[in-house]
Enzyme design. Sequence first.
Site, PDB file in Angstrom:
ATOM      1  N   GLY A 184      33.706 -45.402 -86.636  1.00 18.10           N
ATOM      2  CA  GLY A 184      33.754 -46.858 -86.798  1.00 18.10           C
ATOM      3  C   GLY A 184      35.026 -47.472 -86.248  1.00 18.10           C
ATOM      4  N   SER A 185      34.925 -48.448 -85.350  1.00 25.24           N
ATOM      5  CA  SER A 185      36.126 -48.933 -84.670  1.00 25.24           C
ATOM      6  C   SER A 185      35.808 -50.165 -83.822  1.00 25.24           C
ATOM      7  CB  SER A 185      36.693 -47.810 -83.798  1.00 25.24           C
ATOM      8  OG  SER A 185      35.658 -47.180 -83.080  1.00 25.24           O
TER       9      SER A 185
END
Length: 224
Positions: A184-185
């Site tokens: 997640g980013s």
Amino acid sequence: MTSSPYPHPLIAREGWPFIAGAILLALLVHATAGLCWAWPLWLLALFVLQFFRDPPRPIPADPLAVLSPADGRVVAIEPARDPWRDCDALKISVFMNVFNVHSNRSPVDGTVLARWYHPGKFLNAALDKASSENERNALHLRSDTGHELTCVQVAGLVARRILCYVEPGDRLTRGQRYGFIRFGSRVDLYLPPGSRPRVVFGEKVKATSTILAEFPAAEHEASR
């Protein structure tokens, strides 16, 4: 569109230890306690496997096209100040959730002029303040068309490791794999003023195959 040889596995090498660990744990529980207890671990193994998938993509041939460096959803298209090069820019941000491909790929053909790393927090990467407060790694690129841009990997709420495999002086080709962010980013692009967005807020995009924007043609003509 063009395609090119794909010089790495379809499952990202960054995920091999996680995938192997998840499968071994599921096998151990399955063998000792049965499927009733093991099925959640098999689901976890499948989730980890899909997270680290890294498929080849077709590559648009337009030299002025700026390709998406990541899979995800567009969460910002706005005039901004590039904090790394201290200049005006068009900012386009792509948020990756845990179901997106997390391999990061070069948006242009060009050269790495500089690389900066900044430690920081791990806020939800979908928030605007993640660009200025989270851990991040930035590349200053000069495209073969003569345009300069900044490509920033930003850690997220769950992401705790930014990986970047290039250094100043390295050459990149559009679509080339240059890094990875785990779990997640976000990726921010700071483009030259006059660049024309080719996506809209909220649009889902794919690394390499989606054109995020087009560079202004004037600098390209001057560089020829």
